[in-house]
Scaffold this motif. Structure first.
Motif, mmCIF file in Angstrom:
data_model
loop_
_atom_site.group_PDB
_atom_site.id
_atom_site.type_symbol
_atom_site.label_atom_id
_atom_site.label_comp_id
_atom_site.label_asym_id
_atom_site.label_seq_id
_atom_site.Cartn_x
_atom_site.Cartn_y
_atom_site.Cartn_z
ATOM 1 N N GLY A 53 35.042 33.180 42.791
ATOM 2 C CA GLY A 53 35.026 33.056 44.236
ATOM 3 C C GLY A 53 36.433 32.971 44.791
ATOM 4 O O GLY A 53 37.305 32.325 44.213
ATOM 5 N N PHE A 54 36.647 33.641 45.902
ATOM 6 C CA PHE A 54 37.919 33.541 46.618
ATOM 7 C C PHE A 54 37.630 33.736 48.100
ATOM 8 O O PHE A 54 36.486 34.002 48.490
ATOM 9 C CB PHE A 54 38.953 34.548 46.083
ATOM 10 C CG PHE A 54 38.496 35.971 46.092
ATOM 11 C CD1 PHE A 54 38.873 36.835 47.101
ATOM 12 C CD2 PHE A 54 37.656 36.461 45.085
ATOM 13 C CE1 PHE A 54 38.441 38.151 47.112
ATOM 14 C CE2 PHE A 54 37.224 37.783 45.082
ATOM 15 C CZ PHE A 54 37.612 38.633 46.103
ATOM 16 N N VAL A 55 38.640 33.549 48.918
ATOM 17 C CA VAL A 55 38.467 33.631 50.365
ATOM 18 C C VAL A 55 39.183 34.867 50.874
ATOM 19 O O VAL A 55 40.352 35.098 50.543
ATOM 20 C CB VAL A 55 39.011 32.363 51.068
ATOM 21 C CG1 VAL A 55 38.824 32.457 52.584
ATOM 22 C CG2 VAL A 55 38.317 31.116 50.522
ATOM 23 N N VAL A 97 41.075 30.048 43.844
ATOM 24 C CA VAL A 97 39.801 30.572 43.360
ATOM 25 C C VAL A 97 38.904 29.428 42.891
ATOM 26 O O VAL A 97 39.354 28.302 42.662
ATOM 27 C CB VAL A 97 39.990 31.560 42.180
ATOM 28 C CG1 VAL A 97 40.797 32.788 42.595
ATOM 29 C CG2 VAL A 97 40.622 30.873 40.982
#
Lengths: 231, 231
Positions: A53-55, A97
């Motif tokens: 997951g990352f933004v 992350v």
């Protein structure tokens, strides 16, 4: 229905442990969280795919990807053209992350709808991913990624050439802010429900491999290697 | 090592499809992405756990959780005390999430380290999760969550009572911005590597169930239900 975050807990044997942080102590079922390094390593080493997951533009993105562990470091690789890897390389000081690995071990059927659940083992790693620029570290990480799929396989394949190395980005995430979470055991019904006539228990998920399927274009005389026969 | 995002692609039969957006068209291997609704539904319905990503304090969080699909809506549930569900309820107009489901179908061994890969099927859903406040929708979602684990099981268990309903939060995510991605088939080596003596092909992962394990505290005479015998 019972949340997958509820139910009996298994306390692992204590060895070296990660230090809990605000992010790795759950608000619920904190007794089910574990920080034991051996347990975390075992969960990580058994899975093939993590969810990274990352933004991006303020919104979350979660992508499945291959990974490998080398000691207290995780490596993820991909094309140099892929967005998260490009962003990890460009971001300074790296890309925040969350890397999560989950095994589903069984379906938990309770007398009450509420206490239905899943037996599972998961690891959540928070941190900042950095582009691996050192050629030797990158080569070791790529070997580890192949060996994570089939142990020993990197020695029985053609190593990456310069063009392939240049086309592949590798990012590193240190195992520092880490927790495991697991549910084991049977259904956990309320005492007043135990006499109900509904079956309760666990349906274990079977893990294993089917017979290897050879590529039709194998070079004549190529045999199935011993490390695949043993499965 | 080949990224899990590279390799041969399978084009699904066309039925109704989701409209691609900037977020659902990958920068790499766009030919491997699919938007077919039937394919997306099948991938979602076969898995038990999704990975739900959201942003907390600017950083990504990815948690494994149970889910269920009802038509073009996904439901995730948990304790009303759990952070993401609380945040979805508080956030206005909802909590931006990315929900990802992945099946690992096989290990792909190539002659070259670079082309090692995984056969997989994944679905990525981008959107905004909303707290389900309508009691009837919430009850149907909870039934769907139980039936997602074992079809038909919600009718063979004690329904949630008022206290349990109050303790359970359900969030909804519409299937709108959605893509599937899949890799199938054998190793995809370079032409000049085909004569190398390394075995190449696929090791399929076996999917199935082991024999159900009954809780030791079953009411006397409780039989294993037919829907579990059939597995």
């Amino acid at each position: 229905m019972e949340s997958a975050m509820q139910g009996p807990t298994q306390t692992p044997t204590r060895s070296a442990a990660y230090t809990p942080t605000d992010r790795t102590v759950p608000t619920r079922s904190a007794d089910r969280a574990a920080y034991d390094k051996d347990l975390v390593h075992a969960i990580l080493d058994e899975a093939y795919v993590c969810h990274l997951g990352f933004v991006r533009d303020g919104a979350p993105v979660v992508l499945p990807t291959l990974y490998a562990r080398v000691g207290e470091r995780l490596y993820v690789h991909g094309s140099t053209g892929s967005r998260p890897l490009r962003e990890a390389g460009q971001a300074d000081p790296g890309l925040p992350v969350c890397l999560t690995v989950t095994h589903v071990d069984g379906l938990v059927l309770a007398r009450s709808a509420f206490h239905h659940s899943i037996n599972y083992r998961s690891v959540v790693v928070h941190g900042v991913a950095h582009d691996v620029t050192d050629p030797e570290e990158k080569r070791q990480a790529l070997d580890a990624l192949v060996d994570h799929v089939v142990p020993g396989r990197s020695a029985d394949s053609r190593p990456a050439n310069k063009k392939e190395l240049a086309a592949t980005a590798v990012i590193r995430l240190d195992l520092d802010e880490v927790s495991a979470k697991l549910r084991t055991g049977g259904a956990n019904d309320e005492p007043e429900d135990l006499a109900l006539p509904h079956w309760a228990g666990v349906v274990p998920l079977r893990k294993g491999y089917d017979a290897p399927v050879a590529n039709p274009d194998l070079a004549p005389g190529t045999e199935l290697p011993d490390y695949l026969r043993a499965r």
